[in-house]
Each structure stands twice: as C-alpha cells, then as structure tokens.
Motif scaffolding. Sequence first.
Motif, PDB file in Angstrom:
ATOM      1  N   ALA A   1      52.530 -29.788  48.072  1.00  0.00           N
ATOM      2  CA  ALA A   1      52.198 -31.190  47.555  1.00  0.00           C
ATOM      3  C   ALA A   1      50.651 -31.359  47.256  1.00  0.00           C
ATOM      4  CB  ALA A   1      52.671 -32.212  48.486  1.00  0.00           C
ATOM      5  N   ASN A   2      49.967 -30.562  47.800  1.00  0.00           N
ATOM      6  CA  ASN A   2      48.519 -30.636  47.594  1.00  0.00           C
ATOM      7  C   ASN A   2      48.129 -29.496  46.224  1.00  0.00           C
ATOM      8  OD1 ASN A   2      45.568 -31.106  48.014  1.00  0.00           O
ATOM      9  ND2 ASN A   2      45.465 -29.280  49.262  1.00  0.00           N
ATOM     10  N   THR A   3      48.146 -30.237  45.227  1.00  0.00           N
ATOM     11  CA  THR A   3      48.038 -29.413  44.033  1.00  0.00           C
ATOM     12  C   THR A   3      46.945 -30.084  42.909  1.00  0.00           C
ATOM     13  OG1 THR A   3      50.424 -29.321  44.038  1.00  0.00           O
ATOM     14  CG2 THR A   3      49.482 -28.743  41.770  1.00  0.00           C
ATOM     15  N   ALA A   4      46.092 -29.136  42.331  1.00  0.00           N
ATOM     16  CA  ALA A   4      45.457 -29.468  41.303  1.00  0.00           C
ATOM     17  C   ALA A   4      46.048 -29.009  39.923  1.00  0.00           C
ATOM     18  CB  ALA A   4      44.102 -28.837  41.433  1.00  0.00           C
ATOM     19  N   THR A   5      45.881 -29.743  38.858  1.00  0.00           N
ATOM     20  CA  THR A   5      46.347 -29.425  37.530  1.00  0.00           C
ATOM     21  C   THR A   5      45.177 -29.670  36.383  1.00  0.00           C
ATOM     22  OG1 THR A   5      48.740 -29.613  37.996  1.00  0.00           O
ATOM     23  CG2 THR A   5      47.935 -29.772  35.796  1.00  0.00           C
ATOM     24  N   THR A   6      44.909 -28.894  35.581  1.00  0.00           N
ATOM     25  CA  THR A   6      44.023 -29.249  34.656  1.00  0.00           C
ATOM     26  C   THR A   6      44.556 -28.919  33.264  1.00  0.00           C
ATOM     27  OG1 THR A   6      43.205 -27.053  34.472  1.00  0.00           O
ATOM     28  CG2 THR A   6      41.898 -28.279  35.858  1.00  0.00           C
ATOM     29  N   VAL A   7      44.072 -29.879  32.108  1.00  0.00           N
ATOM     30  CA  VAL A   7      44.859 -29.756  30.889  1.00  0.00           C
ATOM     31  C   VAL A   7      43.760 -29.423  29.852  1.00  0.00           C
ATOM     32  CG1 VAL A   7      46.376 -31.042  29.458  1.00  0.00           C
ATOM     33  CG2 VAL A   7      46.593 -30.957  31.843  1.00  0.00           C
ATOM     34  N   GLN A   8      43.965 -28.536  28.986  1.00  0.00           N
ATOM     35  CA  GLN A   8      43.156 -28.679  27.860  1.00  0.00           C
ATOM     36  C   GLN A   8      43.896 -28.554  26.411  1.00  0.00           C
ATOM     37  OE1 GLN A   8      41.028 -25.093  29.145  1.00  0.00           O
ATOM     38  NE2 GLN A   8      39.088 -25.912  28.243  1.00  0.00           N
ATOM     39  N   THR A   9      43.759 -29.401  25.655  1.00  0.00           N
ATOM     40  CA  THR A   9      44.399 -29.717  24.275  1.00  0.00           C
ATOM     41  C   THR A   9      43.524 -29.222  23.022  1.00  0.00           C
ATOM     42  OG1 THR A   9      43.593 -31.633  24.114  1.00  0.00           O
ATOM     43  CG2 THR A   9      45.511 -31.630  25.231  1.00  0.00           C
ATOM     44  N   ILE A  10      44.138 -28.397  22.386  1.00  0.00           N
ATOM     45  CA  ILE A  10      43.564 -27.797  21.014  1.00  0.00           C
ATOM     46  C   ILE A  10      44.246 -28.150  19.946  1.00  0.00           C
ATOM     47  CG2 ILE A  10      42.521 -25.733  19.758  1.00  0.00           C
ATOM     48  CD1 ILE A  10      41.513 -26.061  22.431  1.00  0.00           C
ATOM     49  N   PRO A  11      43.820 -29.361  19.303  1.00  0.00           N
ATOM     50  CA  PRO A  11      44.662 -29.721  17.940  1.00  0.00           C
ATOM     51  C   PRO A  11      44.182 -28.923  17.109  1.00  0.00           C
ATOM     52  CG  PRO A  11      42.788 -31.211  18.502  1.00  0.00           C
ATOM     53  CD  PRO A  11      42.861 -30.240  19.705  1.00  0.00           C
ATOM     54  N   SER A  12      45.482 -28.878  15.828  1.00  0.00           N
ATOM     55  CA  SER A  12      45.154 -28.272  14.474  1.00  0.00           C
ATOM     56  C   SER A  12      44.247 -29.132  13.740  1.00  0.00           C
ATOM     57  CB  SER A  12      46.546 -27.792  14.094  1.00  0.00           C
ATOM     58  OG  SER A  12      47.147 -28.963  13.667  1.00  0.00           O
ATOM     59  N   THR A  13      43.363 -28.330  12.921  1.00  0.00           N
ATOM     60  CA  THR A  13      42.566 -29.235  11.704  1.00  0.00           C
ATOM     61  C   THR A  13      43.151 -29.196  10.194  1.00  0.00           C
ATOM     62  OG1 THR A  13      41.254 -27.316  11.340  1.00  0.00           O
ATOM     63  CG2 THR A  13      40.739 -28.481  13.176  1.00  0.00           C
ATOM     64  N   ASP A  14      42.443 -29.895   9.674  1.00  0.00           N
ATOM     65  CA  ASP A  14      42.841 -29.784   8.125  1.00  0.00           C
ATOM     66  C   ASP A  14      42.972 -28.362   7.648  1.00  0.00           C
ATOM     67  OD1 ASP A  14      43.287 -32.613   8.296  1.00  0.00           O
ATOM     68  OD2 ASP A  14      41.385 -32.897   7.580  1.00  0.00           O
ATOM     69  N   ASN A  15      42.406 -27.413   8.448  1.00  0.00           N
ATOM     70  CA  ASN A  15      42.199 -25.980   7.641  1.00  0.00           C
ATOM     71  C   ASN A  15      43.990 -25.517   7.890  1.00  0.00           C
ATOM     72  OD1 ASN A  15      42.263 -23.393   7.185  1.00  0.00           O
ATOM     73  ND2 ASN A  15      40.253 -23.224   8.341  1.00  0.00           N
ATOM     74  N   SER A  16      44.564 -25.148   6.797  1.00  0.00           N
ATOM     75  CA  SER A  16      45.969 -24.944   6.677  1.00  0.00           C
ATOM     76  C   SER A  16      46.274 -23.254   7.266  1.00  0.00           C
ATOM     77  CB  SER A  16      46.415 -25.083   5.512  1.00  0.00           C
ATOM     78  OG  SER A  16      46.032 -24.169   4.447  1.00  0.00           O
ATOM     79  N   ASN A  17      45.226 -22.798   7.425  1.00  0.00           N
ATOM     80  CA  ASN A  17      45.427 -21.327   7.914  1.00  0.00           C
ATOM     81  C   ASN A  17      44.465 -20.862   8.941  1.00  0.00           C
ATOM     82  OD1 ASN A  17      47.791 -20.099   6.162  1.00  0.00           O
ATOM     83  ND2 ASN A  17      46.251 -21.234   4.446  1.00  0.00           N
ATOM     84  N   VAL A  18      44.991 -20.649  10.100  1.00  0.00           N
ATOM     85  CA  VAL A  18      43.838 -20.286  11.130  1.00  0.00           C
ATOM     86  C   VAL A  18      44.369 -19.072  11.776  1.00  0.00           C
ATOM     87  CG1 VAL A  18      43.038 -21.141  13.589  1.00  0.00           C
ATOM     88  CG2 VAL A  18      43.166 -22.669  11.833  1.00  0.00           C
ATOM     89  N   SER A  19      43.658 -18.074  11.954  1.00  0.00           N
ATOM     90  CA  SER A  19      44.171 -16.859  12.783  1.00  0.00           C
ATOM     91  C   SER A  19      42.937 -16.204  13.410  1.00  0.00           C
ATOM     92  CB  SER A  19      44.391 -15.839  11.770  1.00  0.00           C
ATOM     93  OG  SER A  19      44.977 -14.807  12.358  1.00  0.00           O
TER      94      SER A  19
END
Length: 216
Positions: A135-153
Amino acid sequence: MYLTSALLFLLQSGLSTAAPRISSALRIRDTFTPPTVVSASFSGSGCPQGTTDVSTVSVWDHFSFDLPSFKAKTGPSSDITDRTVNCQAHLNFGGSATGWQFALKDHWSTGHFETDGAGVTLTQYLTVYFSQDAANTATTVQTIPSTDNSNVSKDLSLHTSIPEAALIWSPCVGGGILNVNFRIAFSGATSNVTAYYGASSNSSVKEQWEWTWRRC
C-alpha cells in the motif's frame, strides 16, 4: 521510516541526455555494507519469463538491463492490447546494514519512438513498492504528446527522479522484495495515427536505476 500512501506525482514530460550519475551516498562504502541481492526476476507483457536477465553483482553501482521484447504500438491495424506494455522487476534483498535504508531515486529509460501523425500521446508510468508494504507506493507519470510534425523517428530518453517526500524506503531491519513496474501506454488519436515505442534495428529498450541511502 517516512511513509507515503498511494501517492501519485504528475511530472511534466522531459527528455534527458545526461548520463546517470553515481549517488554521493554510494561513495561512502567505508560506513555501510549494501544488502545482498538474493535474486532478481521479471514479469509483464514487455519482459516475458526468460527474455530478460541481469547480473545482481552490479546492482549498487550500475544497475541497467535490456528489454528486447518490450514494444508498444497503435494504429488502424493494431489491437487495443498492443497500446500498453509493462515490465516489472522484482529484486529480493537480504538484510541491509544496521542503521541504513535504501530507496530507488532515479530511473532512466531509452527506447525508439515513431509516429506518423499528430494527436497521439505517449505516457510512461513508473511504480515502486516493497511487497511487505504494497500500500506504500510511489508512482510517477511522464507524458510525451505528438506535435504537428507528421513524421517522428528518434530514440527517446526519459529521466524520472522520485521526489524526496515520495521515496519508498527499505525496511530498517531485514530484507524485502522491491518491485519496480515500468509501463508505456499510447492514448489519443489511436484509430488513425500509427505510433510505436520499442526496440530499434540495433538496440533494445533499456532501463537504468540509481539509489539513495539514509540513516534510520
């Protein structure tokens, strides 16, 4: 012992190219002896049994491992179950040195990220707890939204630092099983945009950890 309970920290997305540093606490070997790592095992859709291995000898100075089966994808032809993948590491520790506790402080992950359109968000979740006090838990969250660039690699490197107030400390006496769950998930415009996170043609997804210590 300083406890947190079901604590969720929302961290802004960020990229880090800095190499992991050895914690200053790990340089004081003359004052403590790290606990023994009895065993290490893995479970989850991103690391089926037998696909991931790690030497427990190097846990305290440089704990890193590859996840060759770890991959998430989304798009018109993918199944909903493909959109999230996880790997949970289970480290069974012997008793720590008298008067010391340890905690996972920093986590690095690297994988190959591709999208062919905007509207998809990649989210990384990291959850840490000891089995005897789940029950003693730590959670981290990171978000990476896509951009207007239509091709990412590109290779995507993320660094998560667990806040001091949320660190999950080992028992002061005796051993314990530390569980670290690393999960990636896609959300957003998943019906018409293709996206991928996983191994590239020449490398696997990789995790690396760094520790911190304190008197108890």
